[in-house]
Design a protein around this motif. Sequence first.
Motif, PDB file in Angstrom:
ATOM      1  N   VAL A 121       0.858  -1.553  -0.049  1.00  0.00           N
ATOM      2  CA  VAL A 121       0.112  -0.696  -0.150  1.00  0.00           C
ATOM      3  C   VAL A 121       1.015   1.660   0.278  1.00  0.00           C
ATOM      4  O   VAL A 121       0.480   2.407  -0.966  1.00  0.00           O
ATOM      5  CB  VAL A 121      -1.040   0.261   1.308  1.00  0.00           C
ATOM      6  CG1 VAL A 121      -1.915   0.955   1.080  1.00  0.00           C
ATOM      7  CG2 VAL A 121      -2.115  -1.354   1.279  1.00  0.00           C
ATOM      8  N   ALA A 122       1.561   0.825   0.975  1.00  0.00           N
ATOM      9  CA  ALA A 122       2.626   2.519   1.110  1.00  0.00           C
ATOM     10  C   ALA A 122       3.534   3.002  -0.623  1.00  0.00           C
ATOM     11  O   ALA A 122       3.786   3.876  -0.790  1.00  0.00           O
ATOM     12  CB  ALA A 122       3.995   1.840   1.716  1.00  0.00           C
ATOM     13  N   SER A 123       3.483   1.374  -1.342  1.00  0.00           N
ATOM     14  CA  SER A 123       4.577   1.708  -2.876  1.00  0.00           C
ATOM     15  C   SER A 123       3.614   2.975  -3.283  1.00  0.00           C
ATOM     16  O   SER A 123       3.544   3.528  -4.483  1.00  0.00           O
ATOM     17  CB  SER A 123       5.260   0.309  -2.944  1.00  0.00           C
ATOM     18  OG  SER A 123       3.854  -0.086  -3.684  1.00  0.00           O
ATOM     19  N   LEU A 124       1.935   2.518  -3.842  1.00  0.00           N
ATOM     20  CA  LEU A 124       0.874   2.684  -3.630  1.00  0.00           C
ATOM     21  C   LEU A 124       1.221   4.221  -4.262  1.00  0.00           C
ATOM     22  O   LEU A 124       1.124   5.113  -5.132  1.00  0.00           O
ATOM     23  CB  LEU A 124      -0.630   2.363  -3.986  1.00  0.00           C
ATOM     24  CG  LEU A 124      -0.568   0.760  -4.138  1.00  0.00           C
ATOM     25  CD1 LEU A 124      -1.756   0.379  -3.722  1.00  0.00           C
ATOM     26  CD2 LEU A 124      -0.627   0.576  -5.458  1.00  0.00           C
ATOM     27  N   PHE A 125       1.322   5.170  -3.328  1.00  0.00           N
ATOM     28  CA  PHE A 125       1.939   6.673  -2.472  1.00  0.00           C
ATOM     29  C   PHE A 125       2.998   7.023  -2.929  1.00  0.00           C
ATOM     30  O   PHE A 125       3.297   7.675  -3.296  1.00  0.00           O
ATOM     31  CB  PHE A 125       1.448   7.100  -1.613  1.00  0.00           C
ATOM     32  CG  PHE A 125       0.445   6.833  -0.690  1.00  0.00           C
ATOM     33  CD1 PHE A 125      -1.190   7.558  -1.036  1.00  0.00           C
ATOM     34  CD2 PHE A 125      -0.155   5.559  -0.391  1.00  0.00           C
ATOM     35  CE1 PHE A 125      -2.630   6.974  -1.038  1.00  0.00           C
ATOM     36  CE2 PHE A 125      -1.744   5.399   0.124  1.00  0.00           C
ATOM     37  CZ  PHE A 125      -2.380   6.142  -0.465  1.00  0.00           C
ATOM     38  N   GLY A 135       1.238 -11.405  -0.524  1.00  0.00           N
ATOM     39  CA  GLY A 135       0.523  -9.856   0.347  1.00  0.00           C
ATOM     40  C   GLY A 135       1.012  -8.799  -0.376  1.00  0.00           C
ATOM     41  O   GLY A 135       0.059  -8.492  -0.584  1.00  0.00           O
ATOM     42  N   ILE A 136       1.693  -8.561  -1.047  1.00  0.00           N
ATOM     43  CA  ILE A 136       2.130  -7.558  -1.885  1.00  0.00           C
ATOM     44  C   ILE A 136       1.669  -8.088  -3.260  1.00  0.00           C
ATOM     45  O   ILE A 136       1.097  -7.215  -3.605  1.00  0.00           O
ATOM     46  CB  ILE A 136       4.011  -7.428  -2.462  1.00  0.00           C
ATOM     47  CG1 ILE A 136       3.912  -5.961  -1.758  1.00  0.00           C
ATOM     48  CG2 ILE A 136       3.949  -7.777  -3.041  1.00  0.00           C
ATOM     49  CD1 ILE A 136       5.178  -5.542  -2.073  1.00  0.00           C
ATOM     50  N   ALA A 137       1.089  -8.928  -3.908  1.00  0.00           N
ATOM     51  CA  ALA A 137       0.454  -9.518  -5.178  1.00  0.00           C
ATOM     52  C   ALA A 137      -1.139  -8.939  -4.546  1.00  0.00           C
ATOM     53  O   ALA A 137      -2.117  -8.497  -5.449  1.00  0.00           O
ATOM     54  CB  ALA A 137       0.478 -10.690  -5.303  1.00  0.00           C
ATOM     55  N   THR A 138      -1.212  -9.441  -3.904  1.00  0.00           N
ATOM     56  CA  THR A 138      -3.246  -8.882  -3.402  1.00  0.00           C
ATOM     57  C   THR A 138      -2.990  -7.319  -3.652  1.00  0.00           C
ATOM     58  O   THR A 138      -3.748  -7.122  -3.382  1.00  0.00           O
ATOM     59  CB  THR A 138      -3.432  -9.587  -1.681  1.00  0.00           C
ATOM     60  OG1 THR A 138      -2.865 -10.433  -1.180  1.00  0.00           O
ATOM     61  CG2 THR A 138      -4.872  -8.809  -1.876  1.00  0.00           C
ATOM     62  N   ILE A 183      -5.167  -2.278  -9.281  1.00  0.00           N
ATOM     63  CA  ILE A 183      -5.283  -2.958 -10.967  1.00  0.00           C
ATOM     64  C   ILE A 183      -6.554  -2.776 -11.417  1.00  0.00           C
ATOM     65  O   ILE A 183      -7.266  -2.470 -11.884  1.00  0.00           O
ATOM     66  CB  ILE A 183      -4.346  -3.492 -11.906  1.00  0.00           C
ATOM     67  CG1 ILE A 183      -3.276  -4.046 -11.048  1.00  0.00           C
ATOM     68  CG2 ILE A 183      -5.191  -4.091 -12.526  1.00  0.00           C
ATOM     69  CD1 ILE A 183      -1.910  -4.880 -12.079  1.00  0.00           C
ATOM     70  N   SER A 184      -7.477  -3.535 -10.497  1.00  0.00           N
ATOM     71  CA  SER A 184      -8.911  -3.906 -10.241  1.00  0.00           C
ATOM     72  C   SER A 184      -9.955  -2.648 -10.487  1.00  0.00           C
ATOM     73  O   SER A 184     -10.608  -2.117 -11.155  1.00  0.00           O
ATOM     74  CB  SER A 184      -9.814  -4.929  -9.300  1.00  0.00           C
ATOM     75  OG  SER A 184      -8.689  -5.679  -9.775  1.00  0.00           O
ATOM     76  N   ILE A 185      -8.840  -1.917  -9.792  1.00  0.00           N
ATOM     77  CA  ILE A 185     -10.079  -0.404  -8.997  1.00  0.00           C
ATOM     78  C   ILE A 185      -9.614   0.494 -10.401  1.00  0.00           C
ATOM     79  O   ILE A 185     -10.293   1.234 -10.728  1.00  0.00           O
ATOM     80  CB  ILE A 185      -8.993  -0.106  -8.043  1.00  0.00           C
ATOM     81  CG1 ILE A 185      -9.904  -0.754  -6.353  1.00  0.00           C
ATOM     82  CG2 ILE A 185      -9.676   1.320  -7.471  1.00  0.00           C
ATOM     83  CD1 ILE A 185      -8.841  -0.363  -5.046  1.00  0.00           C
ATOM     84  N   SER A 186      -8.149   0.925 -10.745  1.00  0.00           N
ATOM     85  CA  SER A 186      -8.197   1.324 -11.792  1.00  0.00           C
ATOM     86  C   SER A 186      -8.459   0.976 -13.159  1.00  0.00           C
ATOM     87  O   SER A 186      -8.860   2.078 -13.907  1.00  0.00           O
ATOM     88  CB  SER A 186      -5.848   1.199 -12.668  1.00  0.00           C
ATOM     89  OG  SER A 186      -6.310   2.020 -13.152  1.00  0.00           O
ATOM     90  N   ILE A 230      -3.291   4.166 -11.866  1.00  0.00           N
ATOM     91  CA  ILE A 230      -4.153   4.454 -10.498  1.00  0.00           C
ATOM     92  C   ILE A 230      -2.408   4.924  -9.528  1.00  0.00           C
ATOM     93  O   ILE A 230      -2.147   4.904  -8.486  1.00  0.00           O
ATOM     94  CB  ILE A 230      -4.958   2.656  -9.486  1.00  0.00           C
ATOM     95  CG1 ILE A 230      -4.948   3.300  -8.331  1.00  0.00           C
ATOM     96  CG2 ILE A 230      -3.859   1.556  -9.262  1.00  0.00           C
ATOM     97  CD1 ILE A 230      -5.722   2.917  -7.462  1.00  0.00           C
ATOM     98  N   PHE A 231      -1.449   3.908 -10.547  1.00  0.00           N
ATOM     99  CA  PHE A 231      -0.018   3.911 -10.522  1.00  0.00           C
ATOM    100  C   PHE A 231       0.463   5.373 -10.931  1.00  0.00           C
ATOM    101  O   PHE A 231       1.566   5.303 -11.566  1.00  0.00           O
ATOM    102  CB  PHE A 231       0.943   2.705 -10.947  1.00  0.00           C
ATOM    103  CG  PHE A 231       0.167   1.577 -10.318  1.00  0.00           C
ATOM    104  CD1 PHE A 231       0.260   1.230  -9.400  1.00  0.00           C
ATOM    105  CD2 PHE A 231      -0.818   0.752 -11.015  1.00  0.00           C
ATOM    106  CE1 PHE A 231      -0.341  -0.044  -9.254  1.00  0.00           C
ATOM    107  CE2 PHE A 231      -1.516  -0.330 -10.605  1.00  0.00           C
ATOM    108  CZ  PHE A 231      -1.078  -1.221  -9.508  1.00  0.00           C
ATOM    109  N   ASN A 232       0.389   6.482  -9.806  1.00  0.00           N
ATOM    110  CA  ASN A 232       0.167   7.918 -10.517  1.00  0.00           C
ATOM    111  C   ASN A 232       2.523   7.920  -9.950  1.00  0.00           C
ATOM    112  O   ASN A 232       2.506   9.270  -9.778  1.00  0.00           O
ATOM    113  CB  ASN A 232      -0.584   8.775  -9.914  1.00  0.00           C
ATOM    114  CG  ASN A 232      -0.928   8.845  -9.110  1.00  0.00           C
ATOM    115  OD1 ASN A 232      -0.125   8.457  -8.205  1.00  0.00           O
ATOM    116  ND2 ASN A 232      -2.063   9.170  -8.337  1.00  0.00           N
ATOM    117  N   SER A 233       2.725   7.298  -9.282  1.00  0.00           N
ATOM    118  CA  SER A 233       4.475   7.786  -9.041  1.00  0.00           C
ATOM    119  C   SER A 233       5.225   6.956  -9.257  1.00  0.00           C
ATOM    120  O   SER A 233       5.085   6.707 -10.237  1.00  0.00           O
ATOM    121  CB  SER A 233       3.812   6.505  -6.947  1.00  0.00           C
ATOM    122  OG  SER A 233       5.381   7.228  -6.529  1.00  0.00           O
ATOM    123  N   SER A 234       6.316   8.073  -9.380  1.00  0.00           N
ATOM    124  CA  SER A 234       7.179   7.971 -10.265  1.00  0.00           C
ATOM    125  C   SER A 234       8.830   6.791 -10.261  1.00  0.00           C
ATOM    126  O   SER A 234       8.332   6.127  -8.872  1.00  0.00           O
ATOM    127  CB  SER A 234       7.731   8.786 -10.453  1.00  0.00           C
ATOM    128  OG  SER A 234       9.200   8.856 -11.007  1.00  0.00           O
TER     129      SER A 234
END
Length: 307
Positions: free
Chosen positions: A131-135, A167-170, A176-179, A189-193
């Motif tokens: 989740v942290a990596s999404l931000f 866990g990380i794959a989840t 991706i599903s939400i995106s 949804i993955f807008n982080s560089s």
Amino acid sequence: MITSIFNKSKPINFIIVFFITVLAFLTARADTVMDAVTVAYVFKQVAVFLICVVTILVFNFIITKNSFTKDNHYEILIFSLFLLTFVQTTSNASILVSNFFVLLGVRRIISLRSQSSVKKKLFDAALWIGVASLFYFWAILFFAVVILSLILYTDNHLRHWILPFIGIATVFVIAISISVVLYNDFYKIFNSSHSVSYDFSIYNSTRYLVAITMVLSFGIWSSIFYLQNIKKKKKASRASFKIIIIAAIIAFVIVLQAPNKTGSEFLFLFAPLAIIITNYLETIEEKWFKEVFFTVLLIIPFLLLLL
């Protein structure tokens, strides 16, 4: 003596930390044009400030729960002083949220020493770091802490090694599903560089050079003694103290390769370094040196406000 104020857990300590955090937060926004201040802007800034405060409270909980330091509040004071040293860290909401989830992940990793609910803790730790990596994408490097913790705790169960990856794959499957549902795109949804930059020219200013020198010099000096003292800790808790130094190294790597260097990337270093420096402070026997060490650490962030 200055050190005596934070030498014991007192309510006044939290008040001092709160005001230092407020000062860091306001300083970062000193150049905000009043005409641009709207209701939406105010609500956003309140939310960002609450993230700062909750992060400090969670950090304090982790320290207390796992007895990383003695009964004092040096660590949260040092954390808030680091915020004041790099006031930019209070402006980047993405990194603030990412760091918060990293702390939650590290908390679950450290709790592995009890050897209870190991599967759940491994899954949760990987989940929070995902989740942290999404931000902030490069927070994904903290996943290495999960894997290394299995080595430190000499865990030979194959399924325990698989669970973190599940866990990380989840996280990414759900993301991706939400995106797809919201944007009809797999990766929007993955807008982080995801890029890497080794351009350190942004740090070529007096304020940055003094701030970085302070954090690294105090951190490296304290780390030397921290590593020496790990062998003196109880055998059951040594792995937890090693995890902190690993987290500090990973945070430093993130600083080095951060794609957009603004100073906010140093936030990932604050928690592990605060623990390391506090442990060193607790081992200093010469009172005069302890006072000087702590006073310099306390004064420099405030002097930087004048630059």
